[in-house]
Design an enzyme around this catalytic site. Structure first.
Site, PDB file in Angstrom:
ATOM      1  N   ASP A  18      46.395  31.611  37.434  1.00 27.25           N
ATOM      2  CA  ASP A  18      45.013  31.306  37.814  1.00 27.25           C
ATOM      3  C   ASP A  18      45.003  30.728  39.236  1.00 27.25           C
ATOM      4  O   ASP A  18      45.745  29.786  39.542  1.00 27.25           O
ATOM      5  CB  ASP A  18      44.481  30.263  36.806  1.00 27.25           C
ATOM      6  CG  ASP A  18      42.992  30.043  36.914  1.00 27.25           C
ATOM      7  OD1 ASP A  18      42.277  30.963  37.356  1.00 27.25           O
ATOM      8  OD2 ASP A  18      42.533  28.942  36.526  1.00 27.25           O
ATOM      9  N   GLU A  27      39.493  37.870  44.632  1.00 29.52           N
ATOM     10  CA  GLU A  27      38.180  37.204  44.606  1.00 29.52           C
ATOM     11  C   GLU A  27      37.440  37.391  45.919  1.00 29.52           C
ATOM     12  O   GLU A  27      38.010  37.266  46.997  1.00 29.52           O
ATOM     13  CB  GLU A  27      38.329  35.703  44.301  1.00 29.52           C
ATOM     14  CG  GLU A  27      36.970  34.985  44.311  1.00 29.52           C
ATOM     15  CD  GLU A  27      36.949  33.638  43.611  1.00 29.52           C
ATOM     16  OE1 GLU A  27      37.863  33.348  42.824  1.00 29.52           O
ATOM     17  OE2 GLU A  27      35.998  32.874  43.849  1.00 29.52           O
ATOM     18  N   HIS A  80      33.355  25.519  39.223  1.00 29.89           N
ATOM     19  CA  HIS A  80      34.354  24.877  38.369  1.00 29.89           C
ATOM     20  C   HIS A  80      33.903  23.477  37.948  1.00 29.89           C
ATOM     21  O   HIS A  80      33.124  22.846  38.646  1.00 29.89           O
ATOM     22  CB  HIS A  80      35.690  24.792  39.105  1.00 29.89           C
ATOM     23  CG  HIS A  80      36.323  26.126  39.336  1.00 29.89           C
ATOM     24  ND1 HIS A  80      36.520  26.657  40.576  1.00 29.89           N
ATOM     25  CD2 HIS A  80      36.795  27.050  38.450  1.00 29.89           C
ATOM     26  CE1 HIS A  80      37.085  27.850  40.465  1.00 29.89           C
ATOM     27  NE2 HIS A  80      37.264  28.119  39.187  1.00 29.89           N
ATOM     28  N   HIS A  90      34.550  33.178  36.936  1.00 29.20           N
ATOM     29  CA  HIS A  90      35.180  31.845  36.924  1.00 29.20           C
ATOM     30  C   HIS A  90      34.102  30.801  36.667  1.00 29.20           C
ATOM     31  O   HIS A  90      32.913  31.081  36.739  1.00 29.20           O
ATOM     32  CB  HIS A  90      35.840  31.561  38.280  1.00 29.20           C
ATOM     33  CG  HIS A  90      37.145  32.261  38.455  1.00 29.20           C
ATOM     34  ND1 HIS A  90      38.345  31.594  38.504  1.00 29.20           N
ATOM     35  CD2 HIS A  90      37.442  33.579  38.565  1.00 29.20           C
ATOM     36  CE1 HIS A  90      39.321  32.468  38.651  1.00 29.20           C
ATOM     37  NE2 HIS A  90      38.807  33.691  38.700  1.00 29.20           N
ATOM     38  N   GLY A  91      34.552  29.581  36.392  1.00 28.98           N
ATOM     39  CA  GLY A  91      33.610  28.468  36.244  1.00 28.98           C
ATOM     40  C   GLY A  91      32.626  28.710  35.127  1.00 28.98           C
ATOM     41  O   GLY A  91      31.436  28.425  35.263  1.00 28.98           O
ATOM     42  N   ALA A  92      33.123  29.229  33.998  1.00 27.60           N
ATOM     43  CA  ALA A  92      32.217  29.708  32.946  1.00 27.60           C
ATOM     44  C   ALA A  92      32.179  28.813  31.713  1.00 27.60           C
ATOM     45  O   ALA A  92      31.793  29.261  30.638  1.00 27.60           O
ATOM     46  CB  ALA A  92      32.586  31.145  32.567  1.00 27.60           C
ATOM     47  N   SER A  93      32.570  27.560  31.868  1.00 31.57           N
ATOM     48  CA  SER A  93      32.425  26.648  30.723  1.00 31.57           C
ATOM     49  C   SER A  93      30.956  26.319  30.507  1.00 31.57           C
ATOM     50  O   SER A  93      30.175  26.240  31.462  1.00 31.57           O
ATOM     51  CB  SER A  93      33.211  25.354  30.971  1.00 31.57           C
ATOM     52  OG  SER A  93      34.579  25.543  30.668  1.00 31.57           O
ATOM     53  N   ASN A 115      36.459  32.885  32.344  1.00 31.46           N
ATOM     54  CA  ASN A 115      37.428  31.784  32.468  1.00 31.46           C
ATOM     55  C   ASN A 115      36.880  30.482  31.896  1.00 31.46           C
ATOM     56  O   ASN A 115      35.790  30.046  32.288  1.00 31.46           O
ATOM     57  CB  ASN A 115      37.740  31.552  33.950  1.00 31.46           C
ATOM     58  CG  ASN A 115      38.650  32.616  34.524  1.00 31.46           C
ATOM     59  OD1 ASN A 115      38.894  33.636  33.908  1.00 31.46           O
ATOM     60  ND2 ASN A 115      39.164  32.349  35.705  1.00 31.46           N
ATOM     61  N   SER A 133      37.261  23.770  31.501  1.00 33.44           N
ATOM     62  CA  SER A 133      36.593  22.476  31.319  1.00 33.44           C
ATOM     63  C   SER A 133      36.168  22.221  29.873  1.00 33.44           C
ATOM     64  O   SER A 133      36.282  21.096  29.378  1.00 33.44           O
ATOM     65  CB  SER A 133      35.369  22.384  32.236  1.00 33.44           C
ATOM     66  OG  SER A 133      35.780  22.391  33.584  1.00 33.44           O
TER      67      SER A 133
HETATM   68  P1  13P Z   1      35.516  25.918  34.132  1.00 31.83           P
HETATM   69  O1  13P Z   1      35.794  24.708  34.947  1.00 31.83           O
HETATM   70  O2  13P Z   1      34.054  26.224  34.080  1.00 31.83           O
HETATM   71  O3  13P Z   1      36.120  25.837  32.769  1.00 31.83           O
HETATM   72  O4  13P Z   1      36.194  27.179  34.875  1.00 31.83           O
HETATM   73  C1  13P Z   1      37.556  27.457  34.699  1.00 31.83           C
HETATM   74  C2  13P Z   1      38.062  28.466  35.658  1.00 31.83           C
HETATM   75  O5  13P Z   1      37.338  29.173  36.333  1.00 31.83           O
HETATM   76  C3  13P Z   1      39.524  28.613  35.768  1.00 31.83           C
HETATM   77  O6  13P Z   1      39.886  29.509  36.761  1.00 31.83           O
HETATM   78  O1  G3H Z   2      39.862  26.673  38.120  1.00 33.33           O
HETATM   79  C1  G3H Z   2      40.648  25.769  37.916  1.00 33.33           C
HETATM   80  C2  G3H Z   2      41.161  25.513  36.549  1.00 33.33           C
HETATM   81  O2  G3H Z   2      40.230  24.760  35.803  1.00 33.33           O
HETATM   82  C3  G3H Z   2      42.503  24.859  36.622  1.00 33.33           C
HETATM   83  O3  G3H Z   2      42.400  23.556  37.058  1.00 33.33           O
HETATM   84  O4  G3H Z   2      43.993  23.335  38.959  1.00 33.33           O
HETATM   85  O5  G3H Z   2      43.257  21.326  37.617  1.00 33.33           O
HETATM   86  O6  G3H Z   2      44.820  23.015  36.626  1.00 33.33           O
HETATM   87  P1  G3H Z   2      43.705  22.773  37.621  1.00 33.33           P
HETATM   88 ZN    ZN Z   3      38.587  29.527  38.445  1.00 34.53          ZN
END
Ligand code: 13P
Ligand code: G3H
Ligand code: ZN
Length: 309
Positions: free
Chosen positions: A82, A134, A180, A211-214, A254, A257
């Protein structure tokens, strides 16, 4: 079933109008919670490892945990880097057995992003490894100070065909308003589905990554706040928006979070209710279980990939 790439997963997901969950892993309980959930509902999986996760847990430990999960579950599991930020990091993960890497050149000028991404693809493809690139920058709510800056961060659909053609990437992460972390929107959540639609039109059949899909599930935010934490203002992507994206060209969603929130909320609650307990298994067990329930929920109600392994 050995560790697999995401190629076949994405082909089926695109055709079937669902998405594969890409969950970040950092330790044994997280790997077990995610993979036990996927096994129960027979879902394909992407387990992703960030540079930070590799630094925390060590590449070999994570790889061995994932190999154990593959043999315990018999599921098709893809192991993905990632947010790789250098060629060297991607190379190290490819040499170390990952089946997929992301090279994130989204902060670079267009031509430099293409050059770096192409370099990774040229190393990955002959070794049977797939690559995610990306285009566009995911902004945090504090990053985008005005509308024109926010506009500039979104993926420009006019660039996607050239980027995919010249880099040879297998999937593409785009910026449509997610970010994120646990604080994604100040006001009403809003995603630029018009950009996703335009990208889909220009790249028919090509897998897109979100990405950032929580969703930043309120139940866990409230639990953290109730048991001594403070996450006032936390807000994520509504589930119906993710379901809509999954029904379109988005094949990989992804999630990190939400796992962190579920784990932290459960541990806070456990320790508050059992102040004299000090055996880590007593609080890590429920945390692992919370991850399992969360991932099952995502697979069935958000991603729609249950029964697709
Ligand atoms: P979240 O922070 O929304 O879970 O996104 C995770 C992510 O994009 C990891 O690459
Ligand atoms: O997009 C980032 C992921 O949430 C991973 O986070 O770099 O703190 O492990 P991290
Ligand atoms: Zn990400």
């Amino acid at each position: 079933m050995p560790i697999v790439t995401s190629k076949e997963m994405f082909e089926k997901a695109y055709a079937g109008g669902y998405a594969i969950g890409a969950f970040n892993v950092n330790n044994m309980e997280i790997v077990q919670g995610i993979t036990e959930a996927a096994k129960e509902v027979n879902a394909p999986l992407i387990l992703q490892v960030s540079a930070g996760a590799r630094k925390y847990a060590n590449h070999t430990y994570l790889m061995k945990l994932i190999e154990a999960a593959v043999s315990e579950t018999g599921l098709p599991i893809c192991v993905h880097l990632d947010h790789g930020d250098t060629f060297e990091l991607c190379k190290s993960c490819i040499d170390g057995g990952f089946t997929s890497v992301m090279i994130d050149g989204s902060h670079l000028p267009f031509e430099e992003n293409i050059r770096l991404t192409r370099q990774v693809v040229d190393y990955a493809h002959p070794r049977g490894v797939v690559v995610e690139g990306e285009l566009g920058r995911l902004a945090g709510i504090e990053d985008a100070v005005n509308v024109s800056e926010q506009e500039a961060a979104f993926t420009d659909p006019a660039q996607v065909e050239e980027f995919v053609e010249r880099t040879g990437v297998d999937s593409l992460a785009i910026a449509i308003g997610t970010s994120h972390g646990a604080f994604k929107f100040k006001g009403e959540p809003r995603l630029r589905f018009d950009i996703l639609e335009e990208v889909q039109k220009r790249l028919p059949g090509f897998p897109i990554v979100l990405h950032g899909a929580s969703s930043v599930i309120p139940e866990y935010v409230e639990m953290i706040n109730r048991y001594g934490g403070n996450m006032a203002g936390a807000k994520g992507v509504p589930e119906e928006m993710l379901r809509k994206a999954a029904s379109m060209a988005v094949c990989k969603i992804n999630i990190d979070s939400d796992l962190r929130l579920a784990m932290t909320a459960t541990i806070r609650k456990y320790l508050a209710e059992n102040p004299s307990h000090f055996d880590p298994r007593q609080y890590l067990g429920p945390a692992r279980n919370a991850i399992k329930e969360l991932v099952k929920h995502k697979i069935i109600h958000v991603l729609g990939c249950d029964g697709k392994a």
